[in-house]
Design an enzyme around this catalytic site. Structure first.
Site, mmCIF file in Angstrom:
data_model
loop_
_atom_site.group_PDB
_atom_site.id
_atom_site.type_symbol
_atom_site.label_atom_id
_atom_site.label_comp_id
_atom_site.label_asym_id
_atom_site.label_seq_id
_atom_site.Cartn_x
_atom_site.Cartn_y
_atom_site.Cartn_z
ATOM 1 N N ASP A 25 0.780 -1.126 0.152
ATOM 2 C CA ASP A 25 0.151 0.108 0.046
ATOM 3 C C ASP A 25 0.937 1.360 -0.146
ATOM 4 O OD1 ASP A 25 -2.235 1.553 -0.039
ATOM 5 O OD2 ASP A 25 -2.805 1.334 2.205
ATOM 6 N N ASN A 73 -10.783 -2.937 -5.262
ATOM 7 C CA ASN A 73 -10.004 -1.791 -5.828
ATOM 8 C C ASN A 73 -10.706 -1.968 -7.535
ATOM 9 O OD1 ASN A 73 -6.866 -3.024 -4.574
ATOM 10 N ND2 ASN A 73 -8.049 -1.275 -4.026
HETATM 11 C C1 IPE Z 1 -5.144 -2.583 0.278
HETATM 12 O O1 IPE Z 1 -4.926 -1.410 -0.040
HETATM 13 C C2 IPE Z 1 -5.132 -3.363 -1.016
HETATM 14 C C3 IPE Z 1 -3.977 -3.445 -1.810
HETATM 15 C C4 IPE Z 1 -2.700 -3.267 -1.320
HETATM 16 C C5 IPE Z 1 -3.910 -4.347 -3.229
HETATM 17 P P1 IPE Z 1 -6.259 -0.238 -0.357
HETATM 18 O O2 IPE Z 1 -5.588 1.014 -0.514
HETATM 19 O O3 IPE Z 1 -7.138 -0.683 -1.190
HETATM 20 O O4 IPE Z 1 -6.840 -0.418 1.056
HETATM 21 P P2 IPE Z 1 -7.762 0.836 1.912
HETATM 22 O O5 IPE Z 1 -8.703 1.233 0.927
HETATM 23 O O6 IPE Z 1 -6.999 1.927 2.312
HETATM 24 O O7 IPE Z 1 -8.255 -0.101 3.131
HETATM 25 C C1 IPE Z 2 -1.808 0.180 -3.238
HETATM 26 O O1 IPE Z 2 -1.441 1.417 -3.349
HETATM 27 C C2 IPE Z 2 -1.766 -0.463 -4.587
HETATM 28 C C3 IPE Z 2 -2.943 -0.954 -5.041
HETATM 29 C C4 IPE Z 2 -4.411 -1.018 -3.829
HETATM 30 C C5 IPE Z 2 -3.578 -1.459 -6.174
HETATM 31 P P1 IPE Z 2 -2.533 2.583 -3.597
HETATM 32 O O2 IPE Z 2 -2.847 2.993 -4.611
HETATM 33 O O3 IPE Z 2 -3.658 2.080 -2.491
HETATM 34 O O4 IPE Z 2 -1.753 3.897 -2.577
HETATM 35 P P2 IPE Z 2 -2.535 4.637 -1.747
HETATM 36 O O5 IPE Z 2 -3.083 4.077 -0.588
HETATM 37 O O6 IPE Z 2 -3.648 5.538 -2.618
HETATM 38 O O7 IPE Z 2 -1.250 5.714 -1.460
HETATM 39 MG MG MG Z 3 -4.028 2.305 -0.436
#
Ligand code: IPE
Ligand code: IPE
Ligand code: MG
Length: 244
Positions: A25, A73
């Protein structure tokens, strides 16, 4: 020979977790901090993923799983989803070049959401590497813990309808056997960068007794040295599993 001196480098514990789960993340915030569009963060995150996989192999971790794309996602903007899918596609093509020998590859999640050719490639990769034993690399794509449990429940219900099992045969082991992680040890250590203190539907069954390691470092900045810190912290934890 500083017998009483403080060691300069971190020494890894002798016993490592049997399964480390990484929630990758913070890619979006990494890009935002640099004034770049979010997809740049995903590209950088994918590079870091490869570095960490290699390092895990070097230090002898046996089971590693990575949360790459959740069932939730899909709510994201189309261009961001497209970038992630492109990276995923590139990864599948490139994987043989960077996956070192003797690494088994498993995809966790519902593959049916992906294009047919991508599904075929994923299945082929799983089949071709099924006999490797040194390390198992799991990639969670279109994965959700609740969806995984619902899927397992459907399979067991169908087996009961077919008369293959009785409802009273259903126990923790039979449920575990219908999960995407069948045969893989439960998660010992979950690592979540980016400062969020939650599981976000990752391996909820398998993490029942996991230890959690959270850090503010964003995933694209998560280096092998950060992993060392997490492993050392894990070694200090006192796990009781409900005992004394
Ligand atoms: C969790 O991250 C999913 C992945 C890293 C693939 P998210 O960014 O989707 O999680 P939330 O929305 O902050 O809980
Ligand atoms: C994790 O990074 C990757 C996926 C969830 C696919 P994020 O895209 O959630 O990054 P932040 O949380 O917005 O910084
Ligand atoms: Mg995220």
């Amino acid at each position: 020979m500083a017998i009483f001196g403080k060691k300069e480098t971190l020494t890894l514990p002798a016993e490592l977790p049997k399964h480390v789960g990484f929630i990758m993340d913070g890619n979006g915030r990494w890009a935002k901090k640099r004034g770049l569009p979010r997809p740049f963060g995903h590209k950088e995150g994918a590079k870091q993923f490869k570095k960490i996989v290699r390092y895990c192999k070097d230090i002898g971790l046996q089971n590693i799983s990575f949360y790459a794309f959740s069932t939730e996602n899909w709510q994201r903007p189309t261009d961001e989803i497209n970038t992630i899918m492109e990276l995923f596609r590139e990864y599948i093509v490139d994987v043989r070049n960077f996956l070192s020998e003797n690494t088994r590859m498993i995809f966790l999640g519902d593959k049916s959401a992906f294009d047919d050719d991508l599904q075929e490639k994923m299945i082929k990769l799983e089949e071709d590497t099924a006999h490797y034993t040194e390390m198992t690399l799991m990639m969670a794509v279109n994965y959700g813990g609740r969806s995984e449990l619902a899927h397992a429940a459907r399979i067991l219900a169908q087996k009961a309808v077919n008369g293959e099992i009785k409802p009273e045969d259903i126990n923790e082991q039979s449920i575990a056997n219908e999960l995407y992680t069948k045969g893989i040890p439960d998660v010992d250590l979950v690592i979540r960068p980016s400062g969020e203190l939650r599981l976000s539907n990752y391996l909820i069954w398998q993490c029942a007794y996991a230890e959690y390691y959270f850090t503010d470092v964003l995933w694209p900045d998560f280096t092998p040295a950060e992993l060392d810190k997490a492993l050392i912290e894990f070694d200090r934890r006192n796990r009781r599993f409900g005992g004394v």
